[in-house]
Write an enzyme that holds these catalytic residues in place. Structure first.
Site, PDB file in Angstrom:
ATOM      1  N   ASN A  69       9.269 -14.266  -7.268  1.00 13.92           N
ATOM      2  CA  ASN A  69       8.101 -13.380  -7.261  1.00 13.92           C
ATOM      3  C   ASN A  69       6.944 -13.987  -6.494  1.00 13.92           C
ATOM      4  OD1 ASN A  69       5.467 -13.828  -9.134  1.00 13.92           O
ATOM      5  ND2 ASN A  69       7.160 -15.049  -9.909  1.00 13.92           N
ATOM      6  N   LEU A  73      -1.636 -13.789  -7.183  1.00 14.59           N
ATOM      7  CA  LEU A  73      -2.656 -14.057  -8.204  1.00 14.59           C
ATOM      8  C   LEU A  73      -3.586 -12.859  -8.452  1.00 14.59           C
ATOM      9  CD1 LEU A  73      -3.604 -17.739  -7.160  1.00 14.59           C
ATOM     10  CD2 LEU A  73      -2.203 -17.055  -9.112  1.00 14.59           C
ATOM     11  N   CYS A 122       0.417 -22.944  -7.980  1.00  8.80           N
ATOM     12  CA  CYS A 122       1.001 -21.688  -7.493  1.00  8.80           C
ATOM     13  C   CYS A 122       1.659 -21.980  -6.139  1.00  8.80           C
ATOM     14  CB  CYS A 122      -0.068 -20.622  -7.349  1.00  8.80           C
ATOM     15  SG  CYS A 122       0.614 -19.127  -6.624  1.00  8.80           S
TER      16      CYS A 122
HETATM   17  C1  DHB Z   1       2.113 -16.295  -8.747  1.00 10.04           C
HETATM   18  C2  DHB Z   1       1.420 -17.397  -9.238  1.00 10.04           C
HETATM   19  C3  DHB Z   1       2.116 -18.499  -9.700  1.00 10.04           C
HETATM   20  O1  DHB Z   1       1.498 -19.607 -10.202  1.00 10.04           O
HETATM   21  C4  DHB Z   1       3.500 -18.477  -9.679  1.00 10.04           C
HETATM   22  O2  DHB Z   1       4.165 -19.552 -10.138  1.00 10.04           O
HETATM   23  C5  DHB Z   1       4.195 -17.389  -9.187  1.00 10.04           C
HETATM   24  C6  DHB Z   1       3.484 -16.297  -8.727  1.00 10.04           C
HETATM   25  C7  DHB Z   1       1.397 -15.131  -8.193  1.00 10.04           C
HETATM   26  O3  DHB Z   1       0.449 -14.602  -8.779  1.00 10.04           O
HETATM   27  O4  DHB Z   1       1.784 -14.699  -7.118  1.00 10.04           O
END
Ligand code: DHB
Length: 295
Positions: A69, A73, A122
């Site tokens: 995915n 954020l 992320c």
């Molecule tokens: C997103 C953020 C993350 O920390 C992750 O591990 C996967 C997806 C996101 O919001 O895209």
């Protein structure tokens, strides 16, 4: 019957099964439902200073052994989100995007949450909120500024790319717990279309395939964490997985993609399964299995 209650950085939880960030932790009713389903605590979607709309679809694809995915954020920004958190009956952990000024975001969440989780891993966002877990001095500065601003326990969420040294430095800088781990940077390609499946091209991989990686990371972090807490995350879909993480050294575990596979009923399944295991094996308190694989 064995006691499933745990204390995480001084916060009492009825059980160690926590909803991970990014899954359902975005609206009050959903968080309440997860609490009613039996979760010990809930981590919110990662929140930033300003609203973010996130990426275009497709943002999620199920693969053979896991889920990929890239949401980007998406979140309403702290000023629009903070009221969503008042008077929820399950303990809430506020996840904060690692960006300049994130201590202000933590400060605004403080009245309505029991702890802050700093998402500095992320795996695919660029610019503000990007994976800074290899930027040691920046990460340490953010941790210090949050600890200087809020009195709450601070959890730091590491990723696959984070070093053990960052774990140690985070704890030395004042973090109260380490969460290991975030999703892993990855890609899937549609060969007929001849292009990546996700609109962002790269995404974060989670689910059963990543579980041994998370367990290994928890095991190694446990050896350097001293009396600080480790929270396991990555690919937990059944009670055996949860026990594995705890024997590696996790005092609690987070469930993300497990919701995708099992629904929110997973919290009851985990509770029932772990409790039966503890009873069958003669343990009286779940704390007794934490780190057992090290002895
Ligand atoms: C997103 C953020 C993350 O920390 C992750 O591990 C996967 C997806 C996101 O919001 O895209």
């Amino acid at each position: 019957m064995a006691d499933l209650g745990v204390g995480i950085c001084g916060i009492k939880l009825r059980n160690p099964f926590i909803l991970s960030s990014g899954v359902l932790g975005i609206a009050r009713e959903l968080m309440e439902r997860v609490g009613e389903a039996g979760a010990g605590a809930v981590v919110t979607k990662s929140i930033g200073r300003e609203e973010r709309t996130g990426y275009k679809n497709p943002t999620l694809v199920e693969l053979e052994h896991g889920i990929l995915n890239a949401m980007g954020l998406p979140n309403p920004g702290v000023d629009n989100f903070r009221d969503e958190l008042s008077e929820i009956s399950v303990p809430i952990i506020g996840s904060v995007i690692a960006e300049p000024g994130c201590e202000e975001v933590a400060g605004k969440l403080e009245p309505n949450v029991k702890a802050i989780e700093l998402n500095l891993s992320c795996p695919h966002v660029k610019g503000a909120g990007a994976d800074i877990s290899r930027e040691m001095p920046i990460a340490v500065d953010l941790i210090k500024s949050i600890k200087g601003k809020v009195a709450l326990p601070l959890l730091v969420k590491l990723g696959f790319n984070s070093s053990l040294e960052l774990g140690k430095k985070s704890l030395d800088a004042g973090a109260d717990a380490i969460v290991a781990m975030n999703t892993i940077r990855a890609m899937a390609i549609n060969i007929e279309m001849r292009k990546p499946v996700l609109s962002n091209k790269l995404g974060g991989y989670s689910g059963p395939a990543v579980k041994p990686i998370g367990v290994g990371m928890v095991y190694e972090l446990y050896q350097i964490a001293g009396d600080k807490t480790i929270i396991g995350c990555g690919g937990i879909t059944n009670w055996r997985d949860a026990i594995e993480y705890m024997m590696a050294g996790a005092s609690a575990v987070q469930i993300g993609s497990g919701i995708f596979y099992r629904g929110i009923e997973i919290f009851k399944e985990l509770g029932d399964g772990v409790e039966k295991f503890l009873d069958d094996e003669g343990f009286r308190d779940i704390g007794e299995i934490v780190g057992l694989a090290h002895e």
